[in-house]
Scaffold this motif. Structure first.
Motif, PDB file in Angstrom:
ATOM      1  N   ARG A 240     -14.763   9.207  -4.564  1.00  0.00           N
ATOM      2  CA  ARG A 240     -15.688   8.446  -5.411  1.00  0.00           C
ATOM      3  C   ARG A 240     -16.211   9.336  -6.544  1.00  0.00           C
ATOM      4  O   ARG A 240     -16.587  10.484  -6.309  1.00  0.00           O
ATOM      5  CB  ARG A 240     -16.869   7.971  -4.559  1.00  0.00           C
TER       6      ARG A 240
ATOM      7  N   GLY B 269      -4.231  -0.491   0.883  1.00  0.00           N
ATOM      8  CA  GLY B 269      -4.665  -0.889   2.228  1.00  0.00           C
ATOM      9  C   GLY B 269      -6.059  -1.466   2.229  1.00  0.00           C
ATOM     10  O   GLY B 269      -6.497  -2.040   3.227  1.00  0.00           O
TER      11      GLY B 269
ATOM     12  N   LYS C 216     -11.243  11.055   0.831  1.00  0.00           N
ATOM     13  CA  LYS C 216     -12.165  11.658   1.815  1.00  0.00           C
ATOM     14  C   LYS C 216     -12.561  10.666   2.900  1.00  0.00           C
ATOM     15  O   LYS C 216     -13.342  10.994   3.799  1.00  0.00           O
ATOM     16  CB  LYS C 216     -13.422  12.169   1.097  1.00  0.00           C
TER      17      LYS C 216
ATOM     18  N   THR D 204     -12.678   0.910  -1.262  1.00  0.00           N
ATOM     19  CA  THR D 204     -13.576  -0.166  -0.806  1.00  0.00           C
ATOM     20  C   THR D 204     -13.272  -1.427  -1.623  1.00  0.00           C
ATOM     21  O   THR D 204     -12.760  -1.332  -2.751  1.00  0.00           O
ATOM     22  CB  THR D 204     -15.057   0.189  -1.055  1.00  0.00           C
TER      23      THR D 204
ATOM     24  N   PHE E  74      -1.248   4.014  11.138  1.00  0.00           N
ATOM     25  CA  PHE E  74      -1.036   3.381   9.826  1.00  0.00           C
ATOM     26  C   PHE E  74      -0.095   4.184   8.923  1.00  0.00           C
ATOM     27  O   PHE E  74       0.320   3.699   7.870  1.00  0.00           O
ATOM     28  CB  PHE E  74      -2.385   3.201   9.110  1.00  0.00           C
TER      29      PHE E  74
ATOM     30  N   ASP F 140     -16.523  -4.683   6.369  1.00  0.00           N
ATOM     31  CA  ASP F 140     -16.210  -6.101   6.151  1.00  0.00           C
ATOM     32  C   ASP F 140     -15.882  -6.812   7.456  1.00  0.00           C
ATOM     33  O   ASP F 140     -15.331  -6.222   8.381  1.00  0.00           O
ATOM     34  CB  ASP F 140     -15.026  -6.225   5.172  1.00  0.00           C
TER      35      ASP F 140
ATOM     36  N   LYS G  77     -17.156  -0.183  10.087  1.00  0.00           N
ATOM     37  CA  LYS G  77     -16.382  -1.047   9.194  1.00  0.00           C
ATOM     38  C   LYS G  77     -17.319  -1.942   8.376  1.00  0.00           C
ATOM     39  O   LYS G  77     -18.239  -2.551   8.924  1.00  0.00           O
ATOM     40  CB  LYS G  77     -15.412  -1.909  10.022  1.00  0.00           C
TER      41      LYS G  77
ATOM     42  N   ALA H 123      -1.101  -4.298   1.753  1.00  0.00           N
ATOM     43  CA  ALA H 123      -0.793  -4.471   3.178  1.00  0.00           C
ATOM     44  C   ALA H 123      -2.099  -4.632   3.950  1.00  0.00           C
ATOM     45  O   ALA H 123      -2.846  -3.665   4.102  1.00  0.00           O
ATOM     46  CB  ALA H 123      -0.013  -3.277   3.699  1.00  0.00           C
ATOM     47  N   PRO H 124      -2.401  -5.845   4.437  1.00  0.00           N
ATOM     48  CA  PRO H 124      -3.610  -5.995   5.251  1.00  0.00           C
ATOM     49  C   PRO H 124      -3.614  -5.035   6.436  1.00  0.00           C
ATOM     50  O   PRO H 124      -4.678  -4.615   6.902  1.00  0.00           O
ATOM     51  CB  PRO H 124      -3.542  -7.449   5.725  1.00  0.00           C
TER      52      PRO H 124
ATOM     53  N   SER I 291     -14.326  -1.141  -5.199  1.00  0.00           N
ATOM     54  CA  SER I 291     -13.641  -0.207  -6.109  1.00  0.00           C
ATOM     55  C   SER I 291     -12.196  -0.581  -6.404  1.00  0.00           C
ATOM     56  O   SER I 291     -11.628  -0.165  -7.415  1.00  0.00           O
ATOM     57  CB  SER I 291     -13.642   1.205  -5.499  1.00  0.00           C
TER      58      SER I 291
ATOM     59  N   THR J  97      -9.277  -3.728   1.853  1.00  0.00           N
ATOM     60  CA  THR J  97      -9.438  -5.155   2.186  1.00  0.00           C
ATOM     61  C   THR J  97     -10.222  -5.895   1.085  1.00  0.00           C
ATOM     62  O   THR J  97     -10.558  -5.318   0.067  1.00  0.00           O
ATOM     63  CB  THR J  97     -10.185  -5.268   3.529  1.00  0.00           C
TER      64      THR J  97
ATOM     65  N   ARG K 162     -11.937   7.688   6.035  1.00  0.00           N
ATOM     66  CA  ARG K 162     -11.301   7.768   7.357  1.00  0.00           C
ATOM     67  C   ARG K 162      -9.784   7.642   7.260  1.00  0.00           C
ATOM     68  O   ARG K 162      -9.048   8.492   7.752  1.00  0.00           O
ATOM     69  CB  ARG K 162     -11.848   6.661   8.280  1.00  0.00           C
ATOM     70  N   ILE K 163      -9.304   6.603   6.589  1.00  0.00           N
ATOM     71  CA  ILE K 163      -7.841   6.453   6.515  1.00  0.00           C
ATOM     72  C   ILE K 163      -7.274   7.302   5.375  1.00  0.00           C
ATOM     73  O   ILE K 163      -6.177   7.867   5.492  1.00  0.00           O
ATOM     74  CB  ILE K 163      -7.407   4.965   6.396  1.00  0.00           C
TER      75      ILE K 163
HETATM   76  N1  LIG Z   1      -4.350  -1.758   5.640  1.00  0.00           N
HETATM   77  C1  LIG Z   1      -4.595  -0.967   6.679  1.00  0.00           C
HETATM   78  O1  LIG Z   1      -3.724  -0.733   7.545  1.00  0.00           O
HETATM   79  C2  LIG Z   1      -5.947  -0.329   6.801  1.00  0.00           C
HETATM   80  C3  LIG Z   1      -6.236   0.552   7.847  1.00  0.00           C
HETATM   81  C4  LIG Z   1      -7.490   1.151   7.884  1.00  0.00           C
HETATM   82  C5  LIG Z   1      -8.437   0.819   6.923  1.00  0.00           C
HETATM   83  N2  LIG Z   1      -8.121  -0.075   5.958  1.00  0.00           N
HETATM   84  C6  LIG Z   1      -9.064  -0.433   4.887  1.00  0.00           C
HETATM   85  O2  LIG Z   1      -9.129   0.668   3.990  1.00  0.00           O
HETATM   86  C7  LIG Z   1     -10.432   0.699   3.395  1.00  0.00           C
HETATM   87  C8  LIG Z   1     -11.065   2.064   3.671  1.00  0.00           C
HETATM   88  O3  LIG Z   1     -11.331   2.190   5.056  1.00  0.00           O
HETATM   89  P1  LIG Z   1     -12.011   3.506   5.669  1.00  0.00           P
HETATM   90  O4  LIG Z   1     -12.290   3.206   7.091  1.00  0.00           O
HETATM   91  O5  LIG Z   1     -11.189   4.700   5.315  1.00  0.00           O
HETATM   92  O6  LIG Z   1     -13.385   3.536   4.828  1.00  0.00           O
HETATM   93  P2  LIG Z   1     -14.231   4.820   4.415  1.00  0.00           P
HETATM   94  O7  LIG Z   1     -15.560   4.304   4.008  1.00  0.00           O
HETATM   95  O8  LIG Z   1     -14.134   5.862   5.482  1.00  0.00           O
HETATM   96  O9  LIG Z   1     -13.443   5.386   3.138  1.00  0.00           O
HETATM   97  C9  LIG Z   1     -13.477   4.840   1.854  1.00  0.00           C
HETATM   98  C10 LIG Z   1     -13.550   6.020   0.889  1.00  0.00           C
HETATM   99  O10 LIG Z   1     -13.323   5.571  -0.432  1.00  0.00           O
HETATM  100  C11 LIG Z   1     -14.216   6.283  -1.276  1.00  0.00           C
HETATM  101  N3  LIG Z   1     -14.328   5.574  -2.536  1.00  0.00           N
HETATM  102  C12 LIG Z   1     -15.098   4.519  -2.867  1.00  0.00           C
HETATM  103  N4  LIG Z   1     -14.912   4.153  -4.132  1.00  0.00           N
HETATM  104  C13 LIG Z   1     -13.975   5.007  -4.645  1.00  0.00           C
HETATM  105  C14 LIG Z   1     -13.346   5.131  -5.896  1.00  0.00           C
HETATM  106  N5  LIG Z   1     -13.658   4.309  -6.922  1.00  0.00           N
HETATM  107  N6  LIG Z   1     -12.412   6.095  -6.065  1.00  0.00           N
HETATM  108  C15 LIG Z   1     -12.097   6.931  -5.059  1.00  0.00           C
HETATM  109  N7  LIG Z   1     -12.673   6.881  -3.837  1.00  0.00           N
HETATM  110  C16 LIG Z   1     -13.602   5.910  -3.626  1.00  0.00           C
HETATM  111  C17 LIG Z   1     -15.494   6.388  -0.465  1.00  0.00           C
HETATM  112  O11 LIG Z   1     -16.349   7.398  -0.976  1.00  0.00           O
HETATM  113  C18 LIG Z   1     -14.918   6.723   0.906  1.00  0.00           C
HETATM  114  O12 LIG Z   1     -14.723   8.121   1.060  1.00  0.00           O
HETATM  115  C19 LIG Z   1     -11.212  -0.477   4.017  1.00  0.00           C
HETATM  116  O13 LIG Z   1     -11.110  -1.600   3.185  1.00  0.00           O
HETATM  117  C20 LIG Z   1     -10.467  -0.720   5.321  1.00  0.00           C
HETATM  118  O14 LIG Z   1     -10.607  -2.007   5.814  1.00  0.00           O
HETATM  119  C21 LIG Z   1      -6.906  -0.653   5.873  1.00  0.00           C
END
Ligand SMILES: NC(=O)c1ccc[n+]([C@@H]2O[C@H](COP(=O)([O-])OP(=O)(O)OC[C@H]3O[C@@H](n4cnc5c(N)ncnc54)[C@H](O)[C@@H]3O)[C@@H](O)[C@H]2O)c1
Ligand SMILES: O=C(O)C1=N[C@H](C(=O)O)CCC1
Length: 250
Positions: free
Chosen positions: A37, A78, A12, A57, A222, A141, A139, A105-106, A60, A80, A14-15
């Motif tokens: 979550r 993905g 649910k 996160t 991505f 972190d 964001k 993958a960072p 998690s 961090t 963003r990514i």
């Molecule tokens: N590697 C990449 O290319 C890339 C690109 C974008 C974001 N990211 C990273 O991905 C992570 C998420 O980013 P975002 O912007 O989507 O954050 P976000 O807060 O929009 O989404 C994280 C989701 O994970 C859920 N969550 C938390 N704990 C959980 C669990 N135990 N089980 C299932 N779901 C759980 C949260 O409720 C939330 O919906 C961050 O660490 C971000 O830096 C990496």
């Protein structure tokens, strides 16, 4: 040919929500679980998931990966927050499940991966190098995983080439004014409404500068990297750090 059975963790977010759509649209994949979550990880076993895409996160990710590796479910990560200690822990759990693959993958975007590679190539030829990352203000972190990795690769390249420490005559500075120090490379983090994920590597030498800039304008940037990761991780046991390992970059 049978389709790859894929689950998304953080479905649910963003990514994660974009990844759900990308997996659903891929002809060679079947989305078998989309967990948020509080959802039970046992669903991964019950649905026969072969690959989990981990986009949650830093708090998690370790628990989720421990479960996946223990059950022989490959993972494309993905999220961090990676430290040497966390990577060592993951390597230890993978040793007990030697057929399982994990890709961390960072950054999944091809442009960001190329930025890291070009920055590492250029780093030895300039006296000064600084990294500026710019992200959306939601964001959690800082600095970004991508900027940290970029700075580490730059530092490795400079150490290998025997570069001197960077010139910097700063004597007094407000806390944070010179950014975070990642292996001797200053990294600055900007958080600004309207942005998604951007990075500049600034390199300076006598009478010239070089700027390498990448912009992710939408989370769709991505998705090709995530789908490539899912296809490759099933045949790549052990820990792989960085999507560049799956790309033929020369
Ligand atoms: N590697 C990449 O290319 C890339 C690109 C974008 C974001 N990211 C990273 O991905 C992570 C998420 O980013 P975002 O912007 O989507 O954050 P976000 O807060 O929009 O989404 C994280 C989701 O994970 C859920 N969550 C938390 N704990 C959980 C669990 N135990 N089980 C299932 N779901 C759980 C949260 O409720 C939330 O919906 C961050 O660490 C971000 O830096 C990496
Ligand atoms: O939006 C984020 O959060 C992103 N996180 C990754 C990072 O920290 O490098 C990749 C870019 C987007």
């Amino acid at each position: 040919m049978s389709k790859l059975r894929v689950a998304v963790l953080g479905a649910k977010g963003r990514i994660g929500s974009e990844a759900v759509r990308a997996v659903e649209a891929a002809d060679d994949m079947e989305l078998v679980a989309a967990l948020g979550r509080g959802d039970k990880l046992e669903t991964l076993v019950d649905t026969g998931a072969q690959v989990a895409v981990e986009l949650t996160t830093p708090a998690s990710v370790m628990g989720n990966l421990d479960f996946c590796v223990r059950h022989g479910i490959h993972a494309v990560v993905g999220t961090t927050g990676w430290t040497d200690e966390r990577l060592a822990h993951l390597r230890t759990s993978l040793a007990a499940s030697p057929e399982t693959g994990v890709l961390i993958a960072p950054n999944f975007s091809i442009g960001a991966v190329l930025t890291m590679k070009f920055a590492a190539q250029a780093a030895r030829w300039f006296e000064s190098v600084e990294v500026v990352e710019l992200h959306h203000p939601n964001k959690a972190d800082a600095p970004s995983g991508t900027a940290t990795r970029t700075a580490q690769l730059i530092a490795e390249a400079r150490a290998e080439a025997g570069c001197a420490p960077q010139p910097d005559a700063t004597v007094t500075a407000l806390d944070g004014a010179r950014g975070a120090d990642v292996d001797g490379v200053p990294v600055h983090a900007v958080r600004l409404r309207g942005l998604l994920a951007h990075q500049e590597v600034l390199l300076g030498g006598e009478g010239e500068t070089l700027t390498i800039r990448h912009d992710s304008l939408h989370h769709s940037s991505f998705m090709p990297g995530i789908l490539l990761g899912v296809r490759r991780v099933v045949d790549t046991p052990g820990l792989t750090f960085g999507l560049e390992n799956y790309l033929d970059l020369g």
